[in-house]
Motif scaffolding. Structure first.
Motif, PDB file in Angstrom:
ATOM      1  N   VAL A   1      33.987 -34.215 -12.349  1.00  0.00           N
ATOM      2  CA  VAL A   1      34.203 -34.435 -13.787  1.00  0.00           C
ATOM      3  C   VAL A   1      34.239 -35.928 -14.091  1.00  0.00           C
ATOM      4  O   VAL A   1      33.604 -36.413 -15.037  1.00  0.00           O
ATOM      5  CB  VAL A   1      35.509 -33.752 -14.248  1.00  0.00           C
ATOM      6  CG1 VAL A   1      35.862 -34.167 -15.674  1.00  0.00           C
ATOM      7  CG2 VAL A   1      35.376 -32.236 -14.157  1.00  0.00           C
ATOM      8  N   ASP A   2      34.969 -36.672 -13.275  1.00  0.00           N
ATOM      9  CA  ASP A   2      35.090 -38.111 -13.493  1.00  0.00           C
ATOM     10  C   ASP A   2      33.753 -38.822 -13.273  1.00  0.00           C
ATOM     11  O   ASP A   2      33.379 -39.723 -14.035  1.00  0.00           O
ATOM     12  CB  ASP A   2      36.153 -38.679 -12.554  1.00  0.00           C
ATOM     13  CG  ASP A   2      36.413 -40.154 -12.793  1.00  0.00           C
ATOM     14  OD1 ASP A   2      36.824 -40.500 -13.912  1.00  0.00           O
ATOM     15  OD2 ASP A   2      36.188 -40.954 -11.868  1.00  0.00           O
ATOM     16  N   ALA A   3      33.015 -38.409 -12.234  1.00  0.00           N
ATOM     17  CA  ALA A   3      31.753 -39.076 -11.895  1.00  0.00           C
ATOM     18  C   ALA A   3      30.685 -38.869 -12.958  1.00  0.00           C
ATOM     19  O   ALA A   3      29.818 -39.729 -13.157  1.00  0.00           O
ATOM     20  CB  ALA A   3      31.250 -38.569 -10.548  1.00  0.00           C
ATOM     21  N   THR A   4      30.714 -37.729 -13.636  1.00  0.00           N
ATOM     22  CA  THR A   4      29.706 -37.453 -14.663  1.00  0.00           C
ATOM     23  C   THR A   4      30.112 -37.951 -16.042  1.00  0.00           C
ATOM     24  O   THR A   4      29.282 -37.999 -16.949  1.00  0.00           O
ATOM     25  CB  THR A   4      29.425 -35.941 -14.753  1.00  0.00           C
ATOM     26  OG1 THR A   4      30.654 -35.241 -14.995  1.00  0.00           O
ATOM     27  CG2 THR A   4      28.788 -35.431 -13.462  1.00  0.00           C
ATOM     28  N   SER A   5      31.370 -38.345 -16.203  1.00  0.00           N
ATOM     29  CA  SER A   5      31.863 -38.712 -17.535  1.00  0.00           C
ATOM     30  C   SER A   5      31.151 -39.933 -18.102  1.00  0.00           C
ATOM     31  O   SER A   5      30.986 -40.050 -19.323  1.00  0.00           O
ATOM     32  CB  SER A   5      33.376 -38.961 -17.491  1.00  0.00           C
ATOM     33  OG  SER A   5      33.678 -40.056 -16.635  1.00  0.00           O
ATOM     34  N   ASP A   6      30.720 -40.852 -17.243  1.00  0.00           N
ATOM     35  CA  ASP A   6      30.021 -42.051 -17.718  1.00  0.00           C
ATOM     36  C   ASP A   6      28.553 -41.790 -18.027  1.00  0.00           C
ATOM     37  O   ASP A   6      27.837 -42.696 -18.471  1.00  0.00           O
ATOM     38  CB  ASP A   6      30.112 -43.169 -16.670  1.00  0.00           C
ATOM     39  CG  ASP A   6      31.521 -43.721 -16.535  1.00  0.00           C
ATOM     40  OD1 ASP A   6      32.304 -43.596 -17.500  1.00  0.00           O
ATOM     41  OD2 ASP A   6      31.834 -44.265 -15.464  1.00  0.00           O
ATOM     42  N   HIS A   7      28.092 -40.559 -17.769  1.00  0.00           N
ATOM     43  CA  HIS A   7      26.672 -40.240 -17.954  1.00  0.00           C
ATOM     44  C   HIS A   7      26.483 -39.025 -18.865  1.00  0.00           C
ATOM     45  O   HIS A   7      25.511 -38.290 -18.727  1.00  0.00           O
ATOM     46  CB  HIS A   7      26.019 -39.988 -16.595  1.00  0.00           C
ATOM     47  CG  HIS A   7      26.231 -41.092 -15.612  1.00  0.00           C
ATOM     48  ND1 HIS A   7      25.584 -42.308 -15.705  1.00  0.00           N
ATOM     49  CD2 HIS A   7      27.050 -41.181 -14.530  1.00  0.00           C
ATOM     50  CE1 HIS A   7      25.984 -43.090 -14.715  1.00  0.00           C
ATOM     51  NE2 HIS A   7      26.867 -42.435 -13.992  1.00  0.00           N
ATOM     52  N   GLY A   8      27.409 -38.828 -19.768  1.00  0.00           N
ATOM     53  CA  GLY A   8      27.273 -37.741 -20.728  1.00  0.00           C
ATOM     54  C   GLY A   8      28.079 -36.507 -20.409  1.00  0.00           C
ATOM     55  O   GLY A   8      28.084 -35.551 -21.191  1.00  0.00           O
ATOM     56  N   GLY A   9      28.746 -36.478 -19.258  1.00  0.00           N
ATOM     57  CA  GLY A   9      29.611 -35.359 -18.922  1.00  0.00           C
ATOM     58  C   GLY A   9      28.891 -34.187 -18.291  1.00  0.00           C
ATOM     59  O   GLY A   9      27.661 -34.159 -18.162  1.00  0.00           O
ATOM     60  N   LEU A  10      29.669 -33.203 -17.888  1.00  0.00           N
ATOM     61  CA  LEU A  10      29.121 -32.041 -17.190  1.00  0.00           C
ATOM     62  C   LEU A  10      28.224 -31.185 -18.076  1.00  0.00           C
ATOM     63  O   LEU A  10      27.458 -30.362 -17.568  1.00  0.00           O
ATOM     64  CB  LEU A  10      30.260 -31.186 -16.628  1.00  0.00           C
ATOM     65  CG  LEU A  10      30.853 -31.686 -15.305  1.00  0.00           C
ATOM     66  CD1 LEU A  10      32.100 -30.903 -14.941  1.00  0.00           C
ATOM     67  CD2 LEU A  10      29.827 -31.586 -14.185  1.00  0.00           C
ATOM     68  N   GLN A  11      28.308 -31.357 -19.394  1.00  0.00           N
ATOM     69  CA  GLN A  11      27.411 -30.598 -20.268  1.00  0.00           C
ATOM     70  C   GLN A  11      25.949 -30.981 -20.033  1.00  0.00           C
ATOM     71  O   GLN A  11      25.045 -30.225 -20.388  1.00  0.00           O
ATOM     72  CB  GLN A  11      27.777 -30.818 -21.746  1.00  0.00           C
ATOM     73  CG  GLN A  11      28.949 -29.967 -22.220  1.00  0.00           C
ATOM     74  CD  GLN A  11      30.266 -30.373 -21.565  1.00  0.00           C
ATOM     75  OE1 GLN A  11      30.445 -31.529 -21.192  1.00  0.00           O
ATOM     76  NE2 GLN A  11      31.176 -29.428 -21.410  1.00  0.00           N
ATOM     77  N   ARG A  12      25.719 -32.136 -19.427  1.00  0.00           N
ATOM     78  CA  ARG A  12      24.348 -32.553 -19.105  1.00  0.00           C
ATOM     79  C   ARG A  12      23.895 -32.078 -17.723  1.00  0.00           C
ATOM     80  O   ARG A  12      22.743 -32.292 -17.349  1.00  0.00           O
ATOM     81  CB  ARG A  12      24.226 -34.078 -19.171  1.00  0.00           C
ATOM     82  CG  ARG A  12      24.246 -34.634 -20.581  1.00  0.00           C
ATOM     83  CD  ARG A  12      23.782 -36.071 -20.587  1.00  0.00           C
ATOM     84  NE  ARG A  12      23.661 -36.574 -21.942  1.00  0.00           N
ATOM     85  CZ  ARG A  12      23.179 -37.779 -22.252  1.00  0.00           C
ATOM     86  NH1 ARG A  12      22.778 -38.587 -21.279  1.00  0.00           N
ATOM     87  NH2 ARG A  12      23.103 -38.164 -23.502  1.00  0.00           N
ATOM     88  N   LEU A  13      24.798 -31.472 -16.984  1.00  0.00           N
ATOM     89  CA  LEU A  13      24.454 -31.030 -15.634  1.00  0.00           C
ATOM     90  C   LEU A  13      23.453 -29.880 -15.690  1.00  0.00           C
ATOM     91  O   LEU A  13      23.607 -28.942 -16.465  1.00  0.00           O
ATOM     92  CB  LEU A  13      25.716 -30.574 -14.898  1.00  0.00           C
ATOM     93  CG  LEU A  13      25.551 -30.289 -13.403  1.00  0.00           C
ATOM     94  CD1 LEU A  13      25.317 -31.585 -12.632  1.00  0.00           C
ATOM     95  CD2 LEU A  13      26.789 -29.573 -12.853  1.00  0.00           C
TER      96      LEU A  13
ATOM     97  N   LEU B   1      21.471 -34.356 -15.798  1.00  0.00           N
ATOM     98  CA  LEU B   1      22.050 -34.766 -14.526  1.00  0.00           C
ATOM     99  C   LEU B   1      21.899 -33.657 -13.492  1.00  0.00           C
ATOM    100  O   LEU B   1      21.873 -32.472 -13.830  1.00  0.00           O
ATOM    101  CB  LEU B   1      23.545 -35.069 -14.682  1.00  0.00           C
ATOM    102  CG  LEU B   1      23.960 -36.150 -15.675  1.00  0.00           C
ATOM    103  CD1 LEU B   1      25.481 -36.168 -15.802  1.00  0.00           C
ATOM    104  CD2 LEU B   1      23.443 -37.514 -15.245  1.00  0.00           C
ATOM    105  N   VAL B   2      21.799 -34.059 -12.242  1.00  0.00           N
ATOM    106  CA  VAL B   2      21.986 -33.151 -11.116  1.00  0.00           C
ATOM    107  C   VAL B   2      23.049 -33.784 -10.229  1.00  0.00           C
ATOM    108  O   VAL B   2      23.229 -35.005 -10.240  1.00  0.00           O
ATOM    109  CB  VAL B   2      20.684 -32.913 -10.318  1.00  0.00           C
ATOM    110  CG1 VAL B   2      19.716 -32.069 -11.104  1.00  0.00           C
ATOM    111  CG2 VAL B   2      20.042 -34.232  -9.918  1.00  0.00           C
ATOM    112  N   ALA B   3      23.760 -32.963  -9.489  1.00  0.00           N
ATOM    113  CA  ALA B   3      24.836 -33.492  -8.648  1.00  0.00           C
ATOM    114  C   ALA B   3      24.871 -32.750  -7.327  1.00  0.00           C
ATOM    115  O   ALA B   3      24.377 -31.623  -7.211  1.00  0.00           O
ATOM    116  CB  ALA B   3      26.185 -33.370  -9.356  1.00  0.00           C
ATOM    117  N   SER B   4      25.444 -33.407  -6.330  1.00  0.00           N
ATOM    118  CA  SER B   4      25.626 -32.757  -5.031  1.00  0.00           C
ATOM    119  C   SER B   4      27.003 -33.092  -4.486  1.00  0.00           C
ATOM    120  O   SER B   4      27.602 -34.112  -4.842  1.00  0.00           O
ATOM    121  CB  SER B   4      24.536 -33.179  -4.040  1.00  0.00           C
ATOM    122  OG  SER B   4      24.548 -34.578  -3.824  1.00  0.00           O
TER     123      SER B   4
END
Length: 397
Positions: free
Chosen positions: A134-146, A83-86
């Motif tokens: 944290v909530d937004a990434t939880s459905d996509h494997g969590g922040l460990q995938r960031l 994942l990447v996030a902004s």
């Protein structure tokens, strides 16, 4: 030295293969070798290593290889493995975007702040942002995938340190945005690049790569988010200046103006050409208070109104902003001027007046004035693209 050279060559070849898979979609090892010019054995070795790391995966069989023969195994880039996030730290709204490793958006999430960000301490805003991330990434494997995080701030930012030097309309000064977010990531043992940019620069990067300024190497972008900013690309390169704050058009002095600006100075362009400035003019002339709508920019609110006072004030703001923008166009001679942020939604008289002034002030070929194509996600998208760049420089994301 020989070992270092071989390692660099392997890394370069791997990057070529990964980029080809990102851009080209599912393909075979043989086709990869043809398209990259690498030896088949080299490609097979790279693919095996990437497959072991989860970067690529097998996805079935091809129909036939050119020239006949048995179907070959197809491989594809595993975009959902990372994942990447902004983050957008704006005046009217604060949001989080999450995307896969190809940059394809998976969702945009509003951050509930319970009020305007400038009424809250930076740490309080970032706490709310963190909870949303944290909530937004939880459905996509969590922040460990960031793999990388980008941040856009409506203010002056030093990209080298990730510090917001000054954001008058947020009430922030010398906020170490990157450091504060890295601390939160470190609490989960996540160590990824954190890129911080001003909103105008982020918006221009997005419009240049994916929006209205594609294939144009000389561009000025004008930006409004309850304040005025600008960004410049010259010869295909974003102009940062010595500290990354180039383009702060809103804090240039306007001759004869004396109103106090949020930056602490008097007579800034922003005090005449921003949405709040126009609202103040209208309220003084009519004696009536205009409505405020949470999460909606002042210019967007004014665009729906047809009172003569609103139209006249908007046209005057456009004249000021157009004149100030002509200072930039005279210095940089862009082919294109892009309107971004709330300017895309501004009252028509403002946009018409701005374009008219730029035409009148052009020395030779006048620049074309166009609205940004990415709308209100330009800044979010721009820092996401920069974050993705950073991740790809560090790993085979």
């Amino acid at each position: 030295m020989a070992g270092q050279g071989a390692s660099a060559l392997r890394a370069a070849n791997t990057a070529v293969v990964v980029e080809e898979l990102r851009q080209g979609g599912p393909t075979t090892r043989a086709a990869l070798a043809r398209r990259t010019g690498l030896a088949k054995q080299t490609v097979s070795t790279i693919v095996a290593r990437l497959q072991a790391d989860g970067v690529v995966r097998e996805v079935g069989l091809s129909r036939t290889e050119p020239g006949g023969g048995r179907p070959a195994v197809l491989i594809e880039y595993a975009a959902d493995r990372a994942l990447v996030a902004s983050i957008e730290l704006g005046v009217g709204r604060t949001r989080v975007m999450v995307a896969d490793a190809l940059g394809e958006p998976l969702g945009i999430h509003d951050v509930p702040l319970g009020g305007r960000p400038r009424r809250q301490l930076p740490e309080e805003v970032l706490d709310a942002v963190w909870a949303t991330l944290v909530d937004a990434t939880s459905d996509h494997g969590g922040l460990q995938r960031l793999r990388a995080l980008g941040v856009s701030v409506t203010g002056l930012v030093q990209p080298a340190t990730g510090t917001c030097v000054l954001a008058p309309n947020l009430g922030w000064r010398d906020v170490p945005v990157a450091s504060l977010l890295r601390e939160r990531l470190a609490s989960l043992e996540v160590d990824v690049p954190v890129v911080v940019r001003g909103a105008a620069q982020a918006s221009l990067i997005a419009e240049h790569r994916e929006g209205a300024a594609q294939d144009v190497d000389d561009v000025v972008l004008l930006f409004e988010d309850e304040g005025v900013g600008a960004a410049i690309i010259e010869a295909g390169r974003l102009l940062d200046g010595s500290d990354g704050t180039a383009g702060e058009l809103g804090h240039c002095a306007w001759p004869g103006a004396d109103a106090r600006c949020g930056c602490g100075r008097r007579g800034c362009v922003e005090t005449l050409a921003s949405g709040p400035a126009v609202r103040r003019v209208v309220e003084r002339s009519t004696g009536k208070r205009l409505p405020r709508r949470p999460g909606v920019s002042t210019y967007a609110v004014l665009a729906d109104r047809r009172e003569p006072e609103v139209l006249a004030a908007a046209a005057e703001a456009g004249r000021v902003l157009g004149t100030a923008a002509s200072w930039l166009t005279a210095l940089t001679a862009p082919r294109l001027v892009v309107l971004s942020g709330s300017l895309v939604l501004a009252p028509e008289p403002l946009r018409a007046s701005l374009a008219e002034v730029l035409r009148a002030r052009a020395l030779e070929d006048e620049p074309e004035v166009v609205p940004g194509r990415l709308g209100d996600i330009a800044a979010l998208r721009g820092v996401l693209l920069l974050a993705l760049d950073g991740a790809r420089r560090q790993t085979a994301v």
